[in-house]
Enzyme design. Structure first.
Site, PDB file in Angstrom:
ATOM      1  N   GLU A  95       0.840  -1.212   0.000  1.00 41.24           N
ATOM      2  CA  GLU A  95       0.000   0.000   0.000  1.00 41.24           C
ATOM      3  C   GLU A  95       0.867   1.252   0.000  1.00 41.24           C
ATOM      4  OE1 GLU A  95      -2.387  -1.196   3.340  1.00 41.24           O
ATOM      5  OE2 GLU A  95      -3.232  -2.784   2.094  1.00 41.24           O
ATOM      6  N   GLY A 171      -5.861  -8.357   1.250  1.00 40.85           N
ATOM      7  CA  GLY A 171      -7.178  -7.778   1.473  1.00 40.85           C
ATOM      8  C   GLY A 171      -8.220  -8.206   0.460  1.00 40.85           C
ATOM      9  N   SER A 210      -4.344 -12.309   2.976  1.00 45.97           N
ATOM     10  CA  SER A 210      -5.586 -13.021   3.305  1.00 45.97           C
ATOM     11  C   SER A 210      -5.356 -14.285   4.139  1.00 45.97           C
ATOM     12  CB  SER A 210      -6.386 -13.335   2.036  1.00 45.97           C
ATOM     13  OG  SER A 210      -6.719 -12.128   1.352  1.00 45.97           O
TER      14      SER A 210
HETATM   15  C1  PEP Z   1      -1.299  -6.955   4.751  1.00 44.30           C
HETATM   16  O1  PEP Z   1      -1.804  -5.889   4.432  1.00 44.30           O
HETATM   17  O2  PEP Z   1      -0.118  -7.004   5.112  1.00 44.30           O
HETATM   18  C2  PEP Z   1      -2.143  -8.139   4.680  1.00 44.30           C
HETATM   19  C3  PEP Z   1      -1.566  -9.304   4.629  1.00 44.30           C
HETATM   20  O3  PEP Z   1      -3.485  -7.923   4.654  1.00 44.30           O
HETATM   21  P1  PEP Z   1      -4.637  -9.060   4.629  1.00 44.30           P
HETATM   22  O4  PEP Z   1      -4.268 -10.100   5.653  1.00 44.30           O
HETATM   23  O5  PEP Z   1      -5.898  -8.327   5.022  1.00 44.30           O
HETATM   24  O6  PEP Z   1      -4.674  -9.602   3.264  1.00 44.30           O
END
Ligand code: PEP
Length: 247
Positions: A95, A171, A210
């Site tokens: 991000e 995500g 995830s």
């Molecule tokens: C992350 O943003 O580091 C991440 C792994 O998010 P998520 O577990 O929600 O996919």
């Protein structure tokens, strides 16, 4: 033998009330044998650092500035994170790379600043869906590691954590298969082993994307997956602890 590390990246979520309750829930629960870390929004670091004292649960920041101090509005110095009690700082989260334009070189400079201040960087690397479809996954993660190697050298990886986070899995609810993740983790370790076999053997390589209580055991049973960087599922104490227990 590498310990398993389960780190929660809370991103920009929560309120003073909810993060306090989340920490209380994590402290009260069964975390199995895993090492735990939480990375709250920076405004809560001092408060949560105090709550975690003597628990063995580590504190991490979600980023660190590449400069020591000065006119860098909105940034946080590594020395400040150290004062707040941080053991870890995430650097290069996808991000940050995609929304805030952090380049490989900038991420590498942030990585180096963490190292200089005795903070263990959690270096996030990973390919986009398009890059995977074009068979560029290994090129991309190697390029991202090379930037950190150029800035800090292989020795820095003795005090670092790597998080392989395929961008398409973050995500999205779409998780890499244990075999897909293991293949990339093994390649990362192999790359580091060519420079220093001992460091490659000891560095923790986390999977992120995830991960949840339902898929954690299969991912964490892979030989080169040494833990998880958890986004969404780290916001519920029971889910976060269930992932830790799955390890
Ligand atoms: C992350 O943003 O580091 C991440 C792994 O998010 P998520 O577990 O929600 O996919």
């Amino acid at each position: 033998m590498r310990n398993t590390l389960i780190a929660g990246n809370w991103k920009m979520n929560g309120s003073l009330e909810s993060v306090t309750a989340l920490v209380d829930g994590i402290k009260a629960g069964d975390r199995g044998n895993a090492e735990l870390a939480v990375c709250p929004p920076s405004v809560y670091l001092m408060k949560i650092g105090g709550m975690l004292a003597d628990t063995g649960i580590a504190l991490g920041a979600q980023n660190v500035c590449q400069h020591e101090s000065g006119a860098y509005t909105g940034e946080i110095a590594a020395s400040m994170l150290k004062e707040a009690g941080c053991r870890y700082a995430i650097v290069g989260h996808s991000e940050r790379r995609s929304i805030y334009g952090e380049s490989d070189e900038m991420v590498a400079a942030r990585f180096q600043m963490a190292i200089e201040n005795n903070i263990e960087p959690i270096l996030c690397i990973g390919e986009t869906l398009e890059e995977r479809q074009q068979d560029k996954t290994i090129d991309v993660v190697y390029r991202q590691i090379d930037a950190a190697l150029a800035a800090s050298g292989i020795e820095a990886f003795a005090k670092s954590v790597i998080a392989y986070e395929p961008v398409w899995a973050i995500g999205t609810g779409q998780v890499a298969t244990p075999e897909q993740a293991q293949a990339v983790h093994a390649s990362i370790r192999q790359k580091l082993a060519a420079l220093n076999a001992d460091i490659a053997d000891q560095v923790q390589i986390l999977y992120g994307g995830s991960m949840n209580p339902g898929n954690a055991a299969d991912l964490l049973s892979q030989p080169d997956i040494d833990g998880g960087l958890i986004g969404g599922a780290s916001l519920k104490a029971d889910d976060f602890l269930a992932i830790a227990q799955a390890a």
